[in-house]
Write an enzyme that holds these catalytic residues in place. Structure first.
Site, PDB file in Angstrom:
ATOM      1  N   ASP A  44     101.936  78.640  53.152  1.00 56.40           N
ATOM      2  CA  ASP A  44     102.088  78.106  51.795  1.00 56.40           C
ATOM      3  C   ASP A  44     103.523  78.329  51.319  1.00 56.40           C
ATOM      4  O   ASP A  44     103.964  79.470  51.162  1.00 56.40           O
ATOM      5  CB  ASP A  44     101.111  78.820  50.854  1.00 56.40           C
ATOM      6  CG  ASP A  44     101.163  78.265  49.445  1.00 56.40           C
ATOM      7  OD1 ASP A  44     100.339  77.398  49.118  1.00 56.40           O
ATOM      8  OD2 ASP A  44     102.049  78.693  48.667  1.00 56.40           O
ATOM      9  N   TYR A  49     110.589  77.818  46.017  1.00 56.10           N
ATOM     10  CA  TYR A  49     110.799  79.090  46.724  1.00 56.10           C
ATOM     11  C   TYR A  49     112.132  79.073  47.480  1.00 56.10           C
ATOM     12  O   TYR A  49     112.619  80.120  47.894  1.00 56.10           O
ATOM     13  CB  TYR A  49     109.677  79.393  47.727  1.00 56.10           C
ATOM     14  CG  TYR A  49     108.276  79.479  47.176  1.00 56.10           C
ATOM     15  CD1 TYR A  49     108.030  79.531  45.802  1.00 56.10           C
ATOM     16  CD2 TYR A  49     107.182  79.522  48.032  1.00 56.10           C
ATOM     17  CE1 TYR A  49     106.729  79.594  45.312  1.00 56.10           C
ATOM     18  CE2 TYR A  49     105.881  79.596  47.551  1.00 56.10           C
ATOM     19  CZ  TYR A  49     105.658  79.621  46.193  1.00 56.10           C
ATOM     20  OH  TYR A  49     104.381  79.683  45.728  1.00 56.10           O
ATOM     21  N   LYS A  74     105.096  72.358  47.458  1.00 56.13           N
ATOM     22  CA  LYS A  74     104.828  72.018  46.048  1.00 56.13           C
ATOM     23  C   LYS A  74     106.028  71.331  45.408  1.00 56.13           C
ATOM     24  O   LYS A  74     107.176  71.622  45.760  1.00 56.13           O
ATOM     25  CB  LYS A  74     104.497  73.298  45.257  1.00 56.13           C
ATOM     26  CG  LYS A  74     103.480  74.182  45.959  1.00 56.13           C
ATOM     27  CD  LYS A  74     103.064  75.401  45.157  1.00 56.13           C
ATOM     28  CE  LYS A  74     102.273  76.356  46.037  1.00 56.13           C
ATOM     29  NZ  LYS A  74     103.097  77.265  46.843  1.00 56.13           N
ATOM     30  N   HIS A 107     103.419  71.939  41.107  1.00 54.60           N
ATOM     31  CA  HIS A 107     103.519  73.396  41.024  1.00 54.60           C
ATOM     32  C   HIS A 107     103.186  73.956  39.643  1.00 54.60           C
ATOM     33  O   HIS A 107     102.632  75.036  39.508  1.00 54.60           O
ATOM     34  CB  HIS A 107     104.948  73.812  41.414  1.00 54.60           C
ATOM     35  CG  HIS A 107     105.073  75.205  41.911  1.00 54.60           C
ATOM     36  ND1 HIS A 107     106.052  75.596  42.787  1.00 54.60           N
ATOM     37  CD2 HIS A 107     104.352  76.323  41.664  1.00 54.60           C
ATOM     38  CE1 HIS A 107     105.917  76.876  43.063  1.00 54.60           C
ATOM     39  NE2 HIS A 107     104.898  77.345  42.391  1.00 54.60           N
TER      40      HIS A 107
END
Ligand code: A2P
Length: 279
Positions: A44, A49, A74, A107
């Site tokens: 994931d 990120y 996302k 997200h």
């Protein structure tokens, strides 16, 4: 690896490797490589990120067939809307160096960048995501951090219903009303921060249950969410923890232990209201 069936009949492995807060580069590459080596088949990540390139390289260089790995990414908060989502998704594919993703999520329901028009922005993103599903570039689509009113708004126009909602879930933060609502809408719940970002591991209650079952506190936290039927996404950069967090399917918490965990207070801080954040 145990799986859960989503409302489109596709399977999602119940344990995934979470990569939030794992820096791009060596840390992300090595932790994902190690997770895949010891048997994780679900990774994931997210555009936000900043580690999609290392995640993609770790997957590619693992030598494992792409079809055997369930990969989630996302949509970034700055990219809501139809056109922006189309571009952002292609950029994620490029960074991940893959032909498709298994799951793509919005997200955040109401980021500051589109707060004045969040409903239209989400509907535009969803339309783009539905098109990618039809083109075979995304297998399943979902949402993250959405509450009931965000989901209601999305469902007014959605042709494909969300397959999952990924939210903050752990012993002490069970978001009961939202979880029931998502279940009623046939969504799978994915638990992020299943260890309370590490904050649960020193809880005396969790430690005492861990002793009773001969497992670690982290394994008890993860098992609790698994028995609730949720997908769990623990994050770690420590090989021994990555390995340990995988071994959660060979024991069961009994009803009394589950009930004690149900009674836990949230000791890891409140979940943010997605309509009031500064990002
Ligand atoms: P680290 O990454 O340094 O190994 P969450 O998944 O709820 O976000 O929690 C992640 C945090 O929990 C990280 O700080 C991670 O540390 C720590 N962690 C993950 N697995 C374990 C484990 N099995 N034992 C102890 N700490 C763990």
């Amino acid at each position: 690896m145990q799986t859960v069936t989503m409302n489109n009949k596709l399977e999602i492995p119940q344990l995934g490797f979470g990569t939030w807060q794992i820096p791009e580069g060596k840390a992300a590459y090595e932790s994902v490589r190690y997770a895949l080596e010891v048997g994780y088949r679900h990774i994931d990540t997210a555009a936000a990120y900043g580690n999609e390139e290392s995640v993609g390289r770790a997957i590619r260089e693992s030598g494992i067939d792409r079809e055997k790995i369930f990969l989630t990414t996302k949509l970034h908060n700055n990219d809501h809307g139809y056109e922006q989502t189309k571009e952002a998704f292609q950029e994620s594919l490029r960074k991940l160096d893959t032909d498709y993703v298994d799951l793509y999520l919005i997200h955040w329901p109401n980021p500051i960048a589109s707060r004045s028009h969040w409903q239209d922005a989400n509907r535009g993103s969803w339309k783009a995501m539905e098109e990618f599903v039809r083109q075979g570039l995304i297998k399943s689509i979902g949402i993250s951090n959405f509450r009931e009113h965000h989901i209601e708004s999305l469902l007014e126009r959605a042709e494909i219903k969300p397959q999952v909602n990924q939210i903050r879930l752990y012993a002490g933060e069970q978001q009961h009303k939202l979880v029931q609502y998502c279940k009623d809408k046939q969504m799978v719940l994915e638990a992020y921060s299943p260890l309370g970002t590490g904050g649960l591991l020193s809880s005396p209650l969790i430690k005492s249950i861990a002793e009773e079952v001969g497992k670690s506190p982290a394994q008890v936290c993860l098992r609790y969410d698994v028995q609730k039927g949720h997908v769990v996404l623990p994050k770690s950069v420590t090989p021994s923890s990555i390995l340990q967090n995988k071994d959660i399917f060979d024991f069961t918490l009994n009803a009394e232990q589950m009930a004690r965990l149900d009674e836990m207070e949230n000791i890891c801080g409140p979940t943010q209201n997605p309509d009031e954040t500064s990002f």
